[in-house]
Design a protein around this motif. Structure first.
Motif, PDB file in Angstrom:
ATOM      1  N   GLU A  13      -9.701  10.918  -0.422  1.00 26.87           N
ATOM      2  CA  GLU A  13      -8.881  10.186  -0.678  1.00 26.87           C
ATOM      3  C   GLU A  13      -7.441  10.903  -0.680  1.00 26.87           C
ATOM      4  O   GLU A  13      -7.553  11.937  -0.391  1.00 26.87           O
ATOM      5  N   GLY A  14      -6.470   9.923  -0.717  1.00 26.53           N
ATOM      6  CA  GLY A  14      -5.112  10.522  -0.923  1.00 26.53           C
ATOM      7  C   GLY A  14      -3.898   9.556  -1.228  1.00 26.53           C
ATOM      8  O   GLY A  14      -4.218   8.482  -1.235  1.00 26.53           O
ATOM      9  N   PRO A  15      -2.814  10.123  -1.584  1.00 29.87           N
ATOM     10  CA  PRO A  15      -1.589   9.487  -2.059  1.00 29.87           C
ATOM     11  C   PRO A  15      -0.997   8.731  -0.715  1.00 29.87           C
ATOM     12  O   PRO A  15      -0.838   9.313   0.016  1.00 29.87           O
ATOM     13  N   VAL A  16      -0.718   7.220  -0.859  1.00 30.15           N
ATOM     14  CA  VAL A  16      -0.050   6.576   0.371  1.00 30.15           C
ATOM     15  C   VAL A  16       0.889   5.803  -0.256  1.00 30.15           C
ATOM     16  O   VAL A  16       0.647   4.958  -1.198  1.00 30.15           O
ATOM     17  N   VAL A  17       2.173   5.728   0.338  1.00 29.27           N
ATOM     18  CA  VAL A  17       3.393   4.795  -0.272  1.00 29.27           C
ATOM     19  C   VAL A  17       3.042   3.682   0.671  1.00 29.27           C
ATOM     20  O   VAL A  17       2.768   3.502   1.640  1.00 29.27           O
ATOM     21  N   ARG A  18       3.072   2.619  -0.111  1.00 30.51           N
ATOM     22  CA  ARG A  18       2.762   1.090   0.117  1.00 30.51           C
ATOM     23  C   ARG A  18       4.035   0.221  -0.485  1.00 30.51           C
ATOM     24  O   ARG A  18       4.377   0.551  -1.440  1.00 30.51           O
ATOM     25  N   PRO A  19       4.042  -0.851   0.338  1.00 31.55           N
ATOM     26  CA  PRO A  19       4.959  -1.922  -0.485  1.00 31.55           C
ATOM     27  C   PRO A  19       4.316  -2.371  -1.862  1.00 31.55           C
ATOM     28  O   PRO A  19       3.089  -2.470  -2.056  1.00 31.55           O
ATOM     29  N   ARG A  20       5.205  -2.676  -2.836  1.00 29.94           N
ATOM     30  CA  ARG A  20       4.758  -3.069  -4.257  1.00 29.94           C
ATOM     31  C   ARG A  20       4.311  -4.466  -4.171  1.00 29.94           C
ATOM     32  O   ARG A  20       3.515  -5.125  -4.530  1.00 29.94           O
ATOM     33  N   ARG A  21       4.970  -5.429  -3.000  1.00 35.01           N
ATOM     34  CA  ARG A  21       4.547  -6.702  -2.758  1.00 35.01           C
ATOM     35  C   ARG A  21       4.804  -6.878  -1.325  1.00 35.01           C
ATOM     36  O   ARG A  21       5.474  -6.445  -0.917  1.00 35.01           O
ATOM     37  N   VAL A  22       3.857  -7.743  -0.690  1.00 31.65           N
ATOM     38  CA  VAL A  22       3.999  -8.506   0.479  1.00 31.65           C
ATOM     39  C   VAL A  22       3.640  -9.850   0.374  1.00 31.65           C
ATOM     40  O   VAL A  22       3.030 -10.504  -0.454  1.00 31.65           O
ATOM     41  N   ILE A  23       4.308 -10.308   1.579  1.00 31.04           N
ATOM     42  CA  ILE A  23       3.790 -11.779   1.864  1.00 31.04           C
ATOM     43  C   ILE A  23       3.045 -11.613   3.129  1.00 31.04           C
ATOM     44  O   ILE A  23       3.529 -11.082   4.213  1.00 31.04           O
ATOM     45  N   VAL A  24       1.879 -12.444   3.096  1.00 29.73           N
ATOM     46  CA  VAL A  24       0.954 -12.393   4.256  1.00 29.73           C
ATOM     47  C   VAL A  24       0.719 -13.720   4.794  1.00 29.73           C
ATOM     48  O   VAL A  24       0.242 -14.468   3.804  1.00 29.73           O
ATOM     49  N   THR A  25       0.872 -13.877   6.087  1.00 27.94           N
ATOM     50  CA  THR A  25       0.188 -15.096   6.759  1.00 27.94           C
ATOM     51  C   THR A  25      -0.996 -14.875   7.325  1.00 27.94           C
ATOM     52  O   THR A  25      -1.262 -13.851   7.640  1.00 27.94           O
TER      53      THR A  25
END
Length: 157
Positions: A97-109
């Motif tokens: 495992e490892g640390p990854v920066v991602r968005p807090r919120r997403v809108i997905v279609t």
């Protein structure tokens, strides 16, 4: 249908871009059933078609928190909001495992198995799961976004 072998880190299939699902036919329905059978044979929360060797844009997410599983064809992130770093792992890279920066919120279609276009607004862990699985469709694995990957046992010491 079947529990499929999950393709492991280092296999070139994981670095390839998946093709759009053009029609919902028996082949796609069988693929989704294989995704379900395979995911539920593990303790994971998401699986993308490339992880079972099929380069089609299909994902399954089940946070196993009592919410309905999400099956999405041709998913696309249309908006990203905020940033947060957290630990990720992957069924294609077990034990790490490892640390990854991602968005807090997403809108997905995307498209449901009934052919209906849908939109999800996701926060937190669900947003992270969407990003992780959609990355798989684009030939990206979480280690491509990590500063450091480590064995889980090392993190527990």
């Amino acid at each position: 249908m079947a529990v499929r072998e999950i393709i492991q880190f280092g296999n070139k299939t994981l670095t390839r871009v998946s093709r759009k699902v053009e029609k919902i036919d028996e082949e796609v329905l069988n693929l989704v059933q294989d995704l379900k059978d395979t995911l539920y044979s593990t303790d994971g929360v998401g699986l993308a078609a490339p992880q079972i060797g099929v380069l089609k844009r299909a994902i399954l997410i089940d946070l196993r928190d009592g919410s309905e599983p999400i099956i999405l064809l041709n998913p696309k992130i249309v908006k990203k909001i905020g940033r947060i770093e957290d630990i990720e792992g992957c069924l294609s890279y077990p034990g790490y495992e490892g640390p990854v920066v991602r968005p807090r919120r997403v809108i997905v279609t995307g498209v449901t198995l009934k052919g209906e276009e849908v939109e999800y607004t996701a926060d937190g862990f669900l947003a992270r799961a969407f990003c992780h699985e959609i990355d798989h469709l684009d030939g990206i694995i979480y280690t491509d976004k990590c500063k450091k990957v480590y064995k889980i046992e090392e993190a527990e010491e």
